[in-house]
Design a protein around this motif. Structure first.
Motif, PDB file in Angstrom:
ATOM      1  N   LEU A  20       0.725  -1.117   0.128  1.00  0.00           N
ATOM      2  CA  LEU A  20       0.136  -0.081  -0.016  1.00  0.00           C
ATOM      3  C   LEU A  20       0.958   1.169  -0.029  1.00  0.00           C
ATOM      4  O   LEU A  20       0.616   2.332  -0.726  1.00  0.00           O
ATOM      5  N   PHE A  21       1.916   1.072   0.781  1.00  0.00           N
ATOM      6  CA  PHE A  21       2.908   2.484   0.511  1.00  0.00           C
ATOM      7  C   PHE A  21       3.408   2.772  -0.885  1.00  0.00           C
ATOM      8  O   PHE A  21       3.491   3.775  -1.307  1.00  0.00           O
ATOM      9  N   LEU A  22       3.772   1.477  -1.324  1.00  0.00           N
ATOM     10  CA  LEU A  22       4.409   1.656  -2.664  1.00  0.00           C
ATOM     11  C   LEU A  22       3.289   1.986  -3.874  1.00  0.00           C
ATOM     12  O   LEU A  22       3.561   2.626  -4.556  1.00  0.00           O
ATOM     13  N   CYS A  23       2.129   1.741  -3.333  1.00  0.00           N
ATOM     14  CA  CYS A  23       0.651   2.359  -4.205  1.00  0.00           C
ATOM     15  C   CYS A  23       0.855   4.033  -4.063  1.00  0.00           C
ATOM     16  O   CYS A  23       0.458   4.365  -5.116  1.00  0.00           O
ATOM     17  N   LEU A  24       0.974   4.160  -2.812  1.00  0.00           N
ATOM     18  CA  LEU A  24       0.864   5.754  -2.411  1.00  0.00           C
ATOM     19  C   LEU A  24       2.158   6.336  -3.317  1.00  0.00           C
ATOM     20  O   LEU A  24       1.846   7.447  -3.875  1.00  0.00           O
ATOM     21  N   TYR A  25       3.191   5.766  -3.479  1.00  0.00           N
ATOM     22  CA  TYR A  25       4.256   6.317  -3.947  1.00  0.00           C
ATOM     23  C   TYR A  25       3.948   6.320  -5.526  1.00  0.00           C
ATOM     24  O   TYR A  25       4.500   7.406  -6.068  1.00  0.00           O
ATOM     25  N   LEU A  26       3.470   5.380  -6.045  1.00  0.00           N
ATOM     26  CA  LEU A  26       3.026   5.396  -7.502  1.00  0.00           C
ATOM     27  C   LEU A  26       2.222   6.508  -7.962  1.00  0.00           C
ATOM     28  O   LEU A  26       2.360   7.339  -9.100  1.00  0.00           O
ATOM     29  N   VAL A  27       1.268   6.814  -7.039  1.00  0.00           N
ATOM     30  CA  VAL A  27       0.675   8.100  -7.238  1.00  0.00           C
ATOM     31  C   VAL A  27       0.984   9.708  -7.312  1.00  0.00           C
ATOM     32  O   VAL A  27       1.201  10.285  -8.220  1.00  0.00           O
ATOM     33  N   ILE A  28       2.147   9.582  -6.022  1.00  0.00           N
ATOM     34  CA  ILE A  28       2.961  10.649  -6.109  1.00  0.00           C
ATOM     35  C   ILE A  28       4.067  10.847  -7.304  1.00  0.00           C
ATOM     36  O   ILE A  28       4.143  11.898  -8.000  1.00  0.00           O
ATOM     37  N   HIS A  29       4.456   9.846  -7.737  1.00  0.00           N
ATOM     38  CA  HIS A  29       5.353   9.732  -8.728  1.00  0.00           C
ATOM     39  C   HIS A  29       4.829  10.021 -10.222  1.00  0.00           C
ATOM     40  O   HIS A  29       5.165  10.694 -11.072  1.00  0.00           O
ATOM     41  N   LEU A  30       3.572   9.488 -10.014  1.00  0.00           N
ATOM     42  CA  LEU A  30       2.732   9.663 -11.615  1.00  0.00           C
ATOM     43  C   LEU A  30       2.445  11.222 -11.461  1.00  0.00           C
ATOM     44  O   LEU A  30       2.610  12.038 -12.858  1.00  0.00           O
ATOM     45  N   LEU A  31       1.977  11.876 -10.499  1.00  0.00           N
ATOM     46  CA  LEU A  31       1.673  13.257 -10.605  1.00  0.00           C
ATOM     47  C   LEU A  31       2.711  14.138 -11.063  1.00  0.00           C
ATOM     48  O   LEU A  31       2.679  15.268 -11.915  1.00  0.00           O
ATOM     49  N   GLY A  32       3.772  13.703 -10.232  1.00  0.00           N
ATOM     50  CA  GLY A  32       5.073  14.546 -10.877  1.00  0.00           C
ATOM     51  C   GLY A  32       5.487  14.518 -12.086  1.00  0.00           C
ATOM     52  O   GLY A  32       5.926  15.597 -12.844  1.00  0.00           O
ATOM     53  N   ASN A  33       5.506  13.286 -12.579  1.00  0.00           N
ATOM     54  CA  ASN A  33       5.949  13.041 -14.147  1.00  0.00           C
ATOM     55  C   ASN A  33       4.804  13.517 -15.259  1.00  0.00           C
ATOM     56  O   ASN A  33       5.135  13.389 -16.275  1.00  0.00           O
ATOM     57  N   LEU A  34       3.708  13.615 -14.644  1.00  0.00           N
ATOM     58  CA  LEU A  34       2.664  14.374 -15.664  1.00  0.00           C
ATOM     59  C   LEU A  34       3.256  15.674 -16.428  1.00  0.00           C
ATOM     60  O   LEU A  34       2.533  16.185 -17.339  1.00  0.00           O
ATOM     61  N   GLN A  35       4.315  16.310 -15.623  1.00  0.00           N
ATOM     62  CA  GLN A  35       4.551  17.597 -16.286  1.00  0.00           C
ATOM     63  C   GLN A  35       5.238  17.235 -17.726  1.00  0.00           C
ATOM     64  O   GLN A  35       5.516  18.183 -18.403  1.00  0.00           O
ATOM     65  N   LEU A  36       5.578  15.942 -17.915  1.00  0.00           N
ATOM     66  CA  LEU A  36       6.260  15.728 -19.237  1.00  0.00           C
ATOM     67  C   LEU A  36       4.988  15.935 -20.522  1.00  0.00           C
ATOM     68  O   LEU A  36       5.584  16.020 -21.496  1.00  0.00           O
TER      69      LEU A  36
END
Length: 222
Positions: A20-36
């Motif tokens: 579940l912690f890794l799932c939370l990280y995936l959300v944060i990581h995706l939001l940051g990378n949406l800048q691409l």
């Protein structure tokens, strides 16, 4: 026998928490990378600034240590549970004896996890390691030009295809992992089981589609 069940439950709890912690990280990581997906000049500037801010933030560094510990713990506990269950019952991890009705991804979590782990090693080598220890050029603001590295890596079609295939594997891994974690933590009550399943499907598809779209967009449209 009771002690074995208690140990297995404890390991599954840790699997659930780290997952579940890794799932939370995936959300944060995706939001940051949406800048691409921003227009090129703006994406170049903001993505590098975002990376620079993260790399110099002590809180982010602490979270990164927790992240790596969670990845290692998740993998180790998965291996332990698999080996323990195989020796004790001669069945695969999370294998439902009703093979005719169990999902194929439920019976192949080990394979999906292995694919994801290999991809993760490649991904960390090509981005995290190069950013931390490589000789990246600097952009106009004096930040390490991670954006140029991303564009360069995603210009390779084989890498884009590998990325998309691994996101499909991740999607199925998340599906089973999410439902399994919900059951382990006692959240899969019949009253709201349908809601849990819907959320699990939406979460898995949105996260993995978002990640898969990035290399495809960069390769074909940037």
């Amino acid at each position: 026998m009771g002690q074995w069940k208690q140990q297995t439950l404890s390991r599954k709890n840790w699997m659930a928490f780290t997952g579940l912690f890794l799932c939370l990280y995936l959300v944060i990581h995706l939001l940051g990378n949406l800048q691409l997906f921003l227009p090129e000049e703006r994406a170049h500037r903001q993505f590098n600034l975002y990376s620079h801010i993260l790399s110099g933030n002590i809180i982010i560094k602490i979270i990164s240590y927790i992240l790596f510990a969670s990845i290692i713990g998740h993998v180790v506990y998965a291996i332990i549970i698999t080996l323990t269950n195989t020796r004790a019952r001669k069945v695969k991890y999370h294998y439902d004896r009703r093979g005719a009705v169990s999902k194929w991804y439920s019976r192949n979590m080990g394979l999906l996890g292995t694919v994801i782990f290999i991809f993760l090693v490649i991904h960390l080598r090509d981005f995290w390691y190069v950013y931390k220890f490589g000789n990246l050029p600097l952009d106009a603001q004096g930040h390490k030009d991670l954006y140029i590295l991303v564009i360069s890596v995603y210009s390779e079609l084989w890498y884009v295809l590998l990325y998309v295939v691994c996101m499909v594997a991740l999607c199925y891994h998340l599906l089973h992992g999410f439902f399994s974690a919900a059951r382990t933590l006692g959240l899969y009550h019949p009253r709201y089981a349908k809601g849990v399943r819907i959320f699990g499907w939406v979460f898995s598809i949105v996260i993995c589609t978002g990640f898969a779209a990035m290399p495809v967009y960069v390769h074909f449209l940037k």
